[in-house]
Write a protein that holds these residues in place. Structure first.
Motif, PDB file in Angstrom:
ATOM      1  N   VAL A   1      19.769  63.945 -29.920  1.00 51.79           N
ATOM      2  CA  VAL A   1      20.957  64.808 -29.933  1.00 51.79           C
ATOM      3  C   VAL A   1      20.610  66.257 -30.244  1.00 51.79           C
ATOM      4  CG1 VAL A   1      23.193  65.216 -31.045  1.00 51.79           C
ATOM      5  CG2 VAL A   1      22.468  62.878 -30.510  1.00 51.79           C
ATOM      6  N   LEU A   2      19.702  66.485 -31.169  1.00 52.65           N
ATOM      7  CA  LEU A   2      19.372  67.853 -31.569  1.00 52.65           C
ATOM      8  C   LEU A   2      18.274  68.494 -30.723  1.00 52.65           C
ATOM      9  CD1 LEU A   2      19.688  67.567 -35.461  1.00 52.65           C
ATOM     10  CD2 LEU A   2      21.267  68.645 -33.829  1.00 52.65           C
ATOM     11  N   GLN A   3      17.875  67.848 -29.665  1.00 54.69           N
ATOM     12  CA  GLN A   3      16.875  68.436 -28.778  1.00 54.69           C
ATOM     13  C   GLN A   3      17.517  69.478 -27.870  1.00 54.69           C
ATOM     14  OE1 GLN A   3      13.487  67.839 -29.084  1.00 54.69           O
ATOM     15  NE2 GLN A   3      14.356  66.900 -30.921  1.00 54.69           N
ATOM     16  N   PRO A   4      16.780  70.511 -27.505  1.00 51.96           N
ATOM     17  CA  PRO A   4      17.344  71.562 -26.629  1.00 51.96           C
ATOM     18  C   PRO A   4      17.879  70.968 -25.330  1.00 51.96           C
ATOM     19  CG  PRO A   4      15.182  72.215 -27.471  1.00 51.96           C
ATOM     20  CD  PRO A   4      15.397  70.783 -27.872  1.00 51.96           C
ATOM     21  N   GLY A   5      19.047  71.426 -24.936  1.00 49.33           N
ATOM     22  CA  GLY A   5      19.642  71.001 -23.680  1.00 49.33           C
ATOM     23  C   GLY A   5      20.460  69.727 -23.746  1.00 49.33           C
ATOM     24  N   TYR A   6      20.534  69.103 -24.930  1.00 50.98           N
ATOM     25  CA  TYR A   6      21.316  67.865 -25.023  1.00 50.98           C
ATOM     26  C   TYR A   6      22.783  68.151 -24.713  1.00 50.98           C
ATOM     27  CZ  TYR A   6      23.792  63.803 -26.701  1.00 50.98           C
ATOM     28  OH  TYR A   6      24.624  62.701 -26.772  1.00 50.98           O
ATOM     29  N   ASP A   7      23.366  67.273 -23.909  1.00 48.58           N
ATOM     30  CA  ASP A   7      24.784  67.353 -23.572  1.00 48.58           C
ATOM     31  C   ASP A   7      25.302  65.917 -23.503  1.00 48.58           C
ATOM     32  OD1 ASP A   7      27.310  67.542 -22.426  1.00 48.58           O
ATOM     33  OD2 ASP A   7      26.687  68.957 -20.876  1.00 48.58           O
ATOM     34  N   TYR A   8      26.257  65.593 -24.352  1.00 48.79           N
ATOM     35  CA  TYR A   8      26.790  64.234 -24.369  1.00 48.79           C
ATOM     36  C   TYR A   8      27.250  63.803 -22.976  1.00 48.79           C
ATOM     37  CZ  TYR A   8      29.618  60.162 -25.218  1.00 48.79           C
ATOM     38  OH  TYR A   8      30.136  58.900 -25.155  1.00 48.79           O
TER      39      TYR A   8
ATOM     40  N   SER B   1      36.838  50.897 -15.601  1.00 52.74           N
ATOM     41  CA  SER B   1      36.784  50.787 -17.063  1.00 52.74           C
ATOM     42  C   SER B   1      35.780  51.767 -17.643  1.00 52.74           C
ATOM     43  CB  SER B   1      36.420  49.359 -17.479  1.00 52.74           C
ATOM     44  OG  SER B   1      37.417  48.461 -17.076  1.00 52.74           O
ATOM     45  N   TYR B   2      34.637  51.873 -17.010  1.00 51.86           N
ATOM     46  CA  TYR B   2      33.616  52.800 -17.493  1.00 51.86           C
ATOM     47  C   TYR B   2      34.079  54.249 -17.351  1.00 51.86           C
ATOM     48  CZ  TYR B   2      29.246  55.262 -18.147  1.00 51.86           C
ATOM     49  OH  TYR B   2      28.289  56.125 -18.613  1.00 51.86           O
ATOM     50  N   ILE B   3      34.613  54.595 -16.198  1.00 50.45           N
ATOM     51  CA  ILE B   3      35.058  55.973 -15.961  1.00 50.45           C
ATOM     52  C   ILE B   3      36.149  56.363 -16.958  1.00 50.45           C
ATOM     53  CG2 ILE B   3      36.226  57.518 -14.332  1.00 50.45           C
ATOM     54  CD1 ILE B   3      34.904  55.698 -12.093  1.00 50.45           C
ATOM     55  N   TYR B   4      37.198  55.549 -17.041  1.00 47.52           N
ATOM     56  CA  TYR B   4      38.318  55.883 -17.930  1.00 47.52           C
ATOM     57  C   TYR B   4      37.888  55.832 -19.393  1.00 47.52           C
ATOM     58  CZ  TYR B   4      41.250  55.199 -13.791  1.00 47.52           C
ATOM     59  OH  TYR B   4      41.801  55.265 -12.537  1.00 47.52           O
ATOM     60  N   GLY B   5      37.088  54.847 -19.750  1.00 40.51           N
ATOM     61  CA  GLY B   5      36.631  54.727 -21.133  1.00 40.51           C
ATOM     62  C   GLY B   5      35.765  55.906 -21.551  1.00 40.51           C
ATOM     63  N   PHE B   6      34.844  56.312 -20.685  1.00 43.48           N
ATOM     64  CA  PHE B   6      34.004  57.450 -21.013  1.00 43.48           C
ATOM     65  C   PHE B   6      34.841  58.719 -21.114  1.00 43.48           C
ATOM     66  CE2 PHE B   6      30.981  60.827 -20.736  1.00 43.48           C
ATOM     67  CZ  PHE B   6      29.835  60.345 -21.334  1.00 43.48           C
ATOM     68  N   ALA B   7      35.752  58.899 -20.163  1.00 46.85           N
ATOM     69  CA  ALA B   7      36.613  60.096 -20.179  1.00 46.85           C
ATOM     70  C   ALA B   7      37.467  60.126 -21.442  1.00 46.85           C
ATOM     71  CB  ALA B   7      37.492  60.132 -18.930  1.00 46.85           C
TER      72      ALA B   7
ATOM     73  N   GLN C   1      36.768  58.660 -24.373  1.00 43.61           N
ATOM     74  CA  GLN C   1      35.883  58.930 -25.505  1.00 43.61           C
ATOM     75  C   GLN C   1      35.482  60.398 -25.522  1.00 43.61           C
ATOM     76  OE1 GLN C   1      32.280  56.624 -25.546  1.00 43.61           O
ATOM     77  NE2 GLN C   1      31.823  57.165 -27.643  1.00 43.61           N
ATOM     78  N   GLU C   2      35.134  60.930 -24.374  1.00 42.83           N
ATOM     79  CA  GLU C   2      34.714  62.330 -24.291  1.00 42.83           C
ATOM     80  C   GLU C   2      35.846  63.267 -24.708  1.00 42.83           C
ATOM     81  OE1 GLU C   2      31.801  64.624 -21.224  1.00 42.83           O
ATOM     82  OE2 GLU C   2      33.458  63.524 -20.329  1.00 42.83           O
ATOM     83  N   ALA C   3      37.073  62.963 -24.278  1.00 43.12           N
ATOM     84  CA  ALA C   3      38.225  63.802 -24.629  1.00 43.12           C
ATOM     85  C   ALA C   3      38.522  63.737 -26.128  1.00 43.12           C
ATOM     86  CB  ALA C   3      39.454  63.371 -23.830  1.00 43.12           C
ATOM     87  N   SER C   4      38.116  62.646 -26.784  1.00 41.80           N
ATOM     88  CA  SER C   4      38.397  62.462 -28.204  1.00 41.80           C
ATOM     89  C   SER C   4      37.327  63.039 -29.120  1.00 41.80           C
ATOM     90  CB  SER C   4      38.534  60.960 -28.506  1.00 41.80           C
ATOM     91  OG  SER C   4      39.564  60.401 -27.738  1.00 41.80           O
ATOM     92  N   LEU C   5      36.210  63.447 -28.559  1.00 42.08           N
ATOM     93  CA  LEU C   5      35.118  63.955 -29.390  1.00 42.08           C
ATOM     94  C   LEU C   5      35.499  65.291 -30.027  1.00 42.08           C
ATOM     95  CD1 LEU C   5      32.065  63.129 -27.096  1.00 42.08           C
ATOM     96  CD2 LEU C   5      32.734  61.981 -29.223  1.00 42.08           C
ATOM     97  N   PRO C   6      35.016  65.527 -31.241  1.00 44.13           N
ATOM     98  CA  PRO C   6      35.366  66.776 -31.942  1.00 44.13           C
ATOM     99  C   PRO C   6      34.457  67.951 -31.565  1.00 44.13           C
ATOM    100  CG  PRO C   6      34.114  65.364 -33.398  1.00 44.13           C
ATOM    101  CD  PRO C   6      34.311  64.596 -32.108  1.00 44.13           C
ATOM    102  N   PHE C   7      33.858  67.921 -30.393  1.00 50.32           N
ATOM    103  CA  PHE C   7      33.017  69.026 -29.929  1.00 50.32           C
ATOM    104  C   PHE C   7      33.104  69.128 -28.417  1.00 50.32           C
ATOM    105  CE2 PHE C   7      30.372  65.254 -30.716  1.00 50.32           C
ATOM    106  CZ  PHE C   7      29.918  64.976 -29.439  1.00 50.32           C
ATOM    107  N   ASP C   8      32.847  70.322 -27.914  1.00 44.54           N
ATOM    108  CA  ASP C   8      32.883  70.564 -26.471  1.00 44.54           C
ATOM    109  C   ASP C   8      31.550  71.057 -25.926  1.00 44.54           C
ATOM    110  OD1 ASP C   8      35.629  69.898 -25.963  1.00 44.54           O
ATOM    111  OD2 ASP C   8      36.209  71.811 -26.865  1.00 44.54           O
ATOM    112  N   THR C   9      30.860  71.855 -26.683  1.00 42.94           N
ATOM    113  CA  THR C   9      29.621  72.471 -26.203  1.00 42.94           C
ATOM    114  C   THR C   9      28.413  71.842 -26.878  1.00 42.94           C
ATOM    115  OG1 THR C   9      29.554  74.173 -27.922  1.00 42.94           O
ATOM    116  CG2 THR C   9      30.863  74.669 -25.929  1.00 42.94           C
TER     117      THR C   9
END
Length: 151
Positions: free
Chosen positions: A109-116, A62-68, A70-78
């Motif tokens: 979120v706005l700190q250097p190196g942040y990656d969702y 559930s965690y793996i699929y749910g995170f994947a 959510q991540e695929a649905s986000l409006p950003f990649d980098t």
């Protein structure tokens, strides 16, 4: 289990179309069944009773699929796209309106190196630690009752 989760997330990141297909078949094929059997075997060999192995398998997937998903649905990649979107949203709000969201955005979120995507391993480690603790607190099944007891 950790490596399995990381590998599954990587595969789902490369093939986001697969998220909706995973586990959706009412008649799974031999590859899916072998995979399930291997995961259950790993949990059982690690000392998980059958019921706890079922719980562990369920919560991890559930965690793996749910995170994947959510991540695929986000409006950003980098990281830069994340920062740009966060700054755009923050420019439309006043910090008093959503103080906790503003704090999280500015201080995290706005700190250097942040990656969702880094949030995945943090959550995964919490789950794995909790499952290990649950496994270690399960007492053997007394022969007279046939039911397990927890400490």
């Amino acid at each position: 289990m950790r490596q399995r989760a990381l590998s599954a997330r990587q595969a789902l990141s490369r093939h986001p179309w697969a998220i909706g297909l995973m586990e959706s078949r009412s008649s799974p094929g031999p590859a899916t069944l072998r995979h399930h059997d291997a995961v259950i075997r790993s949990l059982r060999q690690a000392g998980f009773p059958v019921a706890l192995a079922a719980h562990a398998f369920s919560v991890l997937d559930s965690y793996i699929y749910g995170f994947a998903l959510q991540e695929a649905s986000l409006p950003f990649d980098t990281g830069q796209e994340t920062a740009d979107l966060a700054q755009m949203i923050m420019a439309q709000l006043t910090p008093d309106e959503y103080p906790h969201l503003a704090e999280l955005t500015l201080e995290h979120v706005l700190q250097p190196g942040y990656d969702y995507g880094d949030e995945f391993e943090f959550g995964l480690d919490l789950i794995l630690d909790g499952l290990e603790k649950a496994r270690d607190t399960v007492q053997p099944v007394p022969a007279s009752t046939g039911r397990r007891t927890d400490k």
